[in-house]
Motif scaffolding. Structure first.
Motif, mmCIF file in Angstrom:
data_model
loop_
_atom_site.group_PDB
_atom_site.id
_atom_site.type_symbol
_atom_site.label_atom_id
_atom_site.label_comp_id
_atom_site.label_asym_id
_atom_site.label_seq_id
_atom_site.Cartn_x
_atom_site.Cartn_y
_atom_site.Cartn_z
ATOM 1 N N SER A 170 0.645 -1.249 -0.059
ATOM 2 C CA SER A 170 -0.102 0.085 0.154
ATOM 3 C C SER A 170 0.955 1.187 0.075
ATOM 4 N N MET A 171 2.087 1.289 0.770
ATOM 5 C CA MET A 171 2.901 2.420 0.500
ATOM 6 C C MET A 171 3.287 2.612 -0.876
ATOM 7 N N GLN A 172 3.530 1.388 -1.472
ATOM 8 C CA GLN A 172 4.061 1.641 -2.779
ATOM 9 C C GLN A 172 3.078 1.992 -3.885
ATOM 10 N N ALA A 173 1.792 1.790 -3.582
ATOM 11 C CA ALA A 173 0.743 2.180 -4.455
ATOM 12 C C ALA A 173 0.677 3.619 -4.200
ATOM 13 N N THR A 174 0.525 4.172 -2.954
ATOM 14 C CA THR A 174 0.188 5.391 -2.670
ATOM 15 C C THR A 174 1.666 6.383 -3.128
ATOM 16 N N ASN A 175 2.698 5.884 -2.882
ATOM 17 C CA ASN A 175 3.828 6.606 -3.396
ATOM 18 C C ASN A 175 3.814 7.017 -4.800
ATOM 19 N N TYR A 176 3.256 5.831 -5.520
ATOM 20 C CA TYR A 176 3.349 6.027 -7.058
ATOM 21 C C TYR A 176 2.417 7.333 -7.362
ATOM 22 N N LEU A 177 1.310 7.333 -6.643
ATOM 23 C CA LEU A 177 0.517 8.391 -6.950
ATOM 24 C C LEU A 177 1.036 10.015 -6.270
ATOM 25 N N LEU A 178 1.698 9.835 -5.457
ATOM 26 C CA LEU A 178 2.403 10.832 -4.870
ATOM 27 C C LEU A 178 3.406 11.333 -5.922
ATOM 28 N N TYR A 197 -6.617 -6.054 5.312
ATOM 29 C CA TYR A 197 -7.263 -4.626 4.816
ATOM 30 C C TYR A 197 -6.728 -3.504 5.778
ATOM 31 N N GLU A 198 -6.718 -3.912 6.942
ATOM 32 C CA GLU A 198 -6.220 -2.941 7.893
ATOM 33 C C GLU A 198 -4.740 -2.633 7.546
ATOM 34 N N LYS A 199 -3.993 -3.594 7.128
ATOM 35 C CA LYS A 199 -2.490 -3.132 6.858
ATOM 36 C C LYS A 199 -2.516 -2.383 5.578
ATOM 37 N N ARG A 200 -3.490 -2.686 4.764
ATOM 38 C CA ARG A 200 -3.454 -1.731 3.552
ATOM 39 C C ARG A 200 -3.733 -0.392 3.729
ATOM 40 N N HIS A 201 -4.783 -0.366 4.791
ATOM 41 C CA HIS A 201 -5.164 1.042 5.005
ATOM 42 C C HIS A 201 -4.103 1.945 5.654
ATOM 43 N N LEU A 202 -3.336 1.142 6.660
ATOM 44 C CA LEU A 202 -2.079 1.776 7.444
ATOM 45 C C LEU A 202 -1.007 2.190 6.580
ATOM 46 N N GLY A 203 -0.704 1.241 5.545
ATOM 47 C CA GLY A 203 0.281 1.636 4.303
ATOM 48 C C GLY A 203 -0.043 2.844 3.919
ATOM 49 N N TYR A 204 -1.182 3.029 3.630
ATOM 50 C CA TYR A 204 -1.595 4.279 2.772
ATOM 51 C C TYR A 204 -1.522 5.348 3.680
ATOM 52 N N LEU A 205 -1.862 5.294 4.818
ATOM 53 C CA LEU A 205 -1.638 6.523 5.905
ATOM 54 C C LEU A 205 -0.406 6.815 6.052
ATOM 55 N N GLU A 206 0.561 5.858 5.938
ATOM 56 C CA GLU A 206 1.889 5.976 6.512
ATOM 57 C C GLU A 206 2.739 6.936 5.287
#
Length: 338
Positions: A170-178, A197-206
């Motif tokens: 999720s960090m990888q996905a969000t960083n792509y958009l950033l 699902y919780e980990k995906r959400h937390l990765g996005y937030l991080e």
């Protein structure tokens, strides 16, 4: 009625001992030093005589049925259907038969399917556990029944599992958009307490935190999987028209499939204005004019590893617990043209 072909019949025709025939037909020829030429002849004769093993007799002798129960969340989901096929192919190569069931993310159905497979005396399970099934999984551990969890697991239960690193993905996905210059990134996820699902959400937030962006609850939309279509129409409108996001991260391929449909319903050119990234692939992306970046899960590796861990535990109950997390890769779909 014509009598069934026996190992003795095959041994007589080939001119070898009955145990040797048994070794070959149970895929143990190499370890018992049976030559490839002899093994090939035995298999050929067995096929010509339409030989079928007596599974009941084998089960009584070994206390094993050489069958495995696989319970997925939703067999219609491309992720689970591909995973199921991989598990079946790997099981076949190891002389195991697979019986499939689907929980539809309902704990009551999951329990019924599990009980049914237990009555079939399968040797072990590969399970994508639905929300609310933690106590059932805990009972399996107490009963010393071999099993491996796939896709999701329970953090406080010491079980075998094979999944992906959802937080890192999720960090990888969000960083792509950033990295595309987006600042107002929407997230669409399921309303669920499941660990992955919780980990995906937390990765996005991080990822947002590390980029110096604060969490905006207006950008985060949680959907009940039981009312996906009706809720998605509202969610897309709120994100695109009300919140004015410049990007959206869909946390599953099923969310993305419906979300993209609703987005294109608002504006056929919307994917040129709003960046999208998705957790997991879906063949429907290939029919879109604009490429869809997605996190590719190594389905083949997940399925094969889960099956091998399970077979290892079935054949050696003292085998240590294995907990495997694979990494994802960011890939992109594109319209196929000649």
């Amino acid at each position: 009625m014509k009598p069934k072909t026996s190992l003795k019949d095959i041994a007589k025709i080939v001119g070898v001992s009955i145990p040797l025939v048994s070794y070959v037909l149970s895929n143990k020829g190499k370890e018992n030093r049976v030559s490839e030429k002899t093994a090939k002849k035995i298999r050929q004769v067995a096929k010509e005589l339409n030989y079928h093993p007596n599974w009941n007799a084998r089960s009584l002798k070994t206390n094993k049925t050489r069958s495995i129960g696989v319970i997925v969340a939703d067999i219609s989901n491309p992720f689970f259907s591909h995973l199921a096929r991989t598990i079946e192919d790997e099981a076949f190569s190891q002389d195991y038969t697979v019986i499939f069931g689907s929980s539809d993310e309902k704990v009551e159905k999951f329990n019924k399917v599990l009980d049914f497979l237990r009555m079939r005396q399968v040797d072990g399970f590969i399970i994508a556990a639905p929300e609310g099934s933690k106590d059932i999984i805990a009972e399996l551990t107490k009963e010393d029944i071999p099993f491996v969890l796939i896709d999701r697991f329970f953090d406080d239960l010491n079980t075998n599992y094979v999944t992906v690193d959802n937080f890192k993905a999720s960090m990888q996905a969000t960083n792509y958009l950033l990295g595309k210059g987006n600042k107002k990134i929407g997230a669409v996820l399921y309303e669920s307490t499941l660990h992955h699902y919780e980990k995906r959400h937390l990765g996005y937030l991080e990822a947002l935190k590390q980029a110096g962006l604060q969490e905006n609850t207006q950008f985060i939309k949680k959907i009940d999987h039981r009312s996906l279509k009706t809720e998605m129409k509202r969610v897309v409108k709120e994100l695109v028209q009300d919140a004015g996001v410049d990007a959206i991260y869909f946390h599953t391929n099923t969310l993305a499939e419906e979300g993209l449909t609703q987005m294109l319903g608002l504006d056929r050119k919307i994917l040129k204005k709003i960046n999208v990234v998705v957790f997991d692939q879906n063949s429907s992306y290939n029919f879109l004019e604009d490429p869809i970046p997605y996190l590719h899960q190594p389905i083949k590796k997940i399925g094969e590893k889960a099956l091998r861990i399970l077979v290892g535990q079935i054949e050696d109950p003292t085998q240590a617990i294995q907990q495997i997390s694979f990494e994802t890769q960011l890939e992109s779909s594109s319209l196929k043209t000649e």
